[in-house]
Write a protein that holds these residues in place. Structure first.
Motif, PDB file in Angstrom:
ATOM      1  N   HIS A  79       0.840  -1.206   0.000  1.00  0.00           N
ATOM      2  CA  HIS A  79       0.000   0.000   0.000  1.00  0.00           C
ATOM      3  C   HIS A  79       0.873   1.254   0.000  1.00  0.00           C
ATOM      4  O   HIS A  79       0.598   2.219  -0.713  1.00  0.00           O
ATOM      5  N   ILE A  80       1.920   1.241   0.805  1.00  0.00           N
ATOM      6  CA  ILE A  80       2.788   2.409   0.909  1.00  0.00           C
ATOM      7  C   ILE A  80       3.565   2.620  -0.392  1.00  0.00           C
ATOM      8  O   ILE A  80       3.653   3.736  -0.911  1.00  0.00           O
ATOM      9  N   ALA A  81       4.135   1.541  -0.933  1.00  0.00           N
ATOM     10  CA  ALA A  81       4.926   1.654  -2.159  1.00  0.00           C
ATOM     11  C   ALA A  81       4.089   2.162  -3.323  1.00  0.00           C
ATOM     12  O   ALA A  81       4.571   2.935  -4.162  1.00  0.00           O
ATOM     13  N   LEU A  82       2.834   1.735  -3.376  1.00  0.00           N
ATOM     14  CA  LEU A  82       1.935   2.190  -4.436  1.00  0.00           C
ATOM     15  C   LEU A  82       1.307   3.541  -4.113  1.00  0.00           C
ATOM     16  O   LEU A  82       0.534   4.064  -4.916  1.00  0.00           O
ATOM     17  N   GLN A  83       1.638   4.079  -2.953  1.00  0.00           N
ATOM     18  CA  GLN A  83       1.151   5.386  -2.510  1.00  0.00           C
ATOM     19  C   GLN A  83      -0.367   5.457  -2.422  1.00  0.00           C
ATOM     20  O   GLN A  83      -0.985   6.504  -2.635  1.00  0.00           O
ATOM     21  N   TRP A 194       8.812   7.941  -0.963  1.00  0.00           N
ATOM     22  CA  TRP A 194       8.574   6.518  -1.215  1.00  0.00           C
ATOM     23  C   TRP A 194       8.743   6.140  -2.672  1.00  0.00           C
ATOM     24  O   TRP A 194       9.080   5.001  -2.992  1.00  0.00           O
ATOM     25  N   SER A 195       8.549   7.083  -3.583  1.00  0.00           N
ATOM     26  CA  SER A 195       8.857   6.803  -4.989  1.00  0.00           C
ATOM     27  C   SER A 195      10.322   6.426  -5.138  1.00  0.00           C
ATOM     28  O   SER A 195      10.680   5.464  -5.832  1.00  0.00           O
ATOM     29  N   GLN A 196      11.191   7.182  -4.490  1.00  0.00           N
ATOM     30  CA  GLN A 196      12.624   6.932  -4.611  1.00  0.00           C
ATOM     31  C   GLN A 196      13.037   5.672  -3.846  1.00  0.00           C
ATOM     32  O   GLN A 196      13.893   4.919  -4.314  1.00  0.00           O
ATOM     33  N   ARG A 197      12.434   5.442  -2.700  1.00  0.00           N
ATOM     34  CA  ARG A 197      12.740   4.214  -1.970  1.00  0.00           C
ATOM     35  C   ARG A 197      12.331   2.987  -2.775  1.00  0.00           C
ATOM     36  O   ARG A 197      13.075   1.997  -2.841  1.00  0.00           O
ATOM     37  N   ALA A 198      11.166   3.052  -3.370  1.00  0.00           N
ATOM     38  CA  ALA A 198      10.688   1.911  -4.156  1.00  0.00           C
ATOM     39  C   ALA A 198      11.550   1.700  -5.395  1.00  0.00           C
ATOM     40  O   ALA A 198      11.879   0.562  -5.753  1.00  0.00           O
ATOM     41  N   ARG A 199      11.922   2.788  -6.043  1.00  0.00           N
ATOM     42  CA  ARG A 199      12.773   2.666  -7.236  1.00  0.00           C
ATOM     43  C   ARG A 199      14.135   2.083  -6.870  1.00  0.00           C
ATOM     44  O   ARG A 199      14.660   1.213  -7.576  1.00  0.00           O
TER      45      ARG A 199
END
Length: 406
Positions: A79-83, A194-199
């Motif tokens: 959920h967090i990664a997909l924002q 979180w965009s950058q963490r996920a990437r």
């Protein structure tokens, strides 16, 4: 009820072991979980996340098997990664949260090779992961699933999958508490962090595995940001000549022979470029892909300058989202896009006049589709302006122009 030290140690060990199992067996999700903290909270019914922690009610945590705990942990971080936590503010919250659960559960089902036990909680069995027509949720965004569910639950619907009526959905109502998301919908920092963490997690995972084995969620997020198309060292040099100490207009840069620019060669690799105002169009005509491409260009400019680029990043539609200063990559990454209304270019220059007169930008770079009336050039107050357009059909009447292909 106060928990004994022994119980706290046991629950802590259980959570840490779960994170370790996920890191070993589902590396992408495990890497993301390393950014979270974990908490026991008796004020929630079962489990929740606030974007910084995963919170468990002790009784719920105590009932979970190892496999169920791993699923719950991965469910929250997905959920967090997909924002999902930052979206759907204007939608029916219950229905949108069901849509989010469907998307997440479908990703996790694929991650486990289609094993329904991997997304099951006793005694209810597998959690919802398909749409009324039987298609998997991972094929859609949460907003797309929301629209489909809304149509399926409307009067006169002929959906055959009444067991997936959101009003009776186990996934939402009985264990996954989304109420802690509310404060994140106004958080201007959360999304890009979180965009950058996920990437980063996706890139690490890709290095450790073949593309064929890259998790679907990691693959989706890996392509969320793209490599910049623009040679920003060349372009920015054209705007800030007074700050560049080592350049020559003979010969011009041959990479831009077909451009309307006459650009000096840039030789000083250590120059710090300051006071650049980037403004990204986030109006309704700009798709998520367009906004992502624009943001990627700004991030690319900073990378190409080796971090020696300082300025502001703002967003605009019919209003200006106040620009935020940045002086390094980490500061740039936490500035989150906002907007979604109509488009006005005039407000950019009015904002500069009203709020930046004491420290005006050396240049203004507007990343847009160009679909709005262009204001009089006088409003720019002699500040160089570059229009970075994502189409070939619009030609601004003044300023420099570059094109960005999607």
């Amino acid at each position: 009820m106060a928990l004994s030290d022994d119980l706290i140690r046991r629950y802590t060990r259980s959570l840490l072991l779960s994170r370790m199992r996920i890191l070993c067996n589902h590396g992408f999700y495990g890497l993301l979980l390393m950014h979270l903290r974990y908490s026991l909270d008796e004020t929630i019914k079962k489990v929740a996340t606030d974007g910084e922690k995963i919170l468990f009610h002790p009784d719920f945590l105590n009932q979970l098997t190892d496999q169920e705990l791993d699923y719950v942990m991965m469910h929250q971080i997905a959920h967090i990664a997909l924002q999902h936590c930052t979206r759907g503010e204007q939608l029916d919250q219950e229905l949108f949260h069901v849509a989010c659960d469907i998307v997440v559960n479908s990703y996790l089902l694929q991650e486990a090779g289609g094993d329904p036990d991997s997304i099951s909680l006793h005694p209810n069995g597998p959690c919802i992961h398909t749409l009324p027509d039987g298609s998997e949720g991972y094929l859609y965004t949460a907003e797309q699933v929301y629209e489909i569910l809304q149509k399926a639950s409307s009067p006169g619907s002929t959906s055959k999958d009444q067991h997936q009526d959101p009003n009776s959905n186990f996934s939402l109502e009985q264990w996954d508490d989304h109420t802690r998301w509310a404060h994140l919908q106004q958080n201007n920092l959360f999304g890009l962090v979180w965009s950058q963490r996920a990437r980063a997690a996706a890139q690490i995972t890709k290095k450790r595995t073949s593309d064929r084995n890259l998790p679907l969620l990691a693959e989706r997020l890996l392509h969320a940001l793209r490599d910049p198309q623009t040679d920003w060292r060349v372009i920015l040099n054209n705007f800030i000549q007074e700050e560049i100490t080592d350049y020559s207009f003979t010969p011009p840069d041959r990479r831009f022979d077909d451009s309307p620019f006459f650009l000096p060669d840039f030789n000083d690799k250590s120059t710090v470029v300051k006071n650049i105002l980037f403004m990204i169009d986030t109006s309704g005509s700009m798709s998520d892909e367009m906004i992502t491409a624009a943001y990627s260009e700004v991030l690319g400019a900073l990378v190409q300058f080796g971090g020696k680029l300082e300025g502001w990043l703002g967003f605009f539609d019919a209003e200006v989202i106040p620009p935020q200063p940045f002086s390094d990559e980490s500061e740039l990454k936490i500035i989150r896009p906002a907007g979604g209304g109509g488009t006005s270019f005039e407000i950019i220059f009015q904002y500069v006049a009203d709020h930046m007169a004491q420290d005006p930008p050396a240049s203004i770079i507007v990343l847009t589709d160009g679909y709005a009336p262009f204001p009089p050039q006088a409003l720019a107050q002699n500040i160089p302006v570059l229009w970075l357009l994502n189409n070939e059909s619009v030609q601004p009447p003044w300023g420099k122009v570059a094109r960005l292909k999607l």
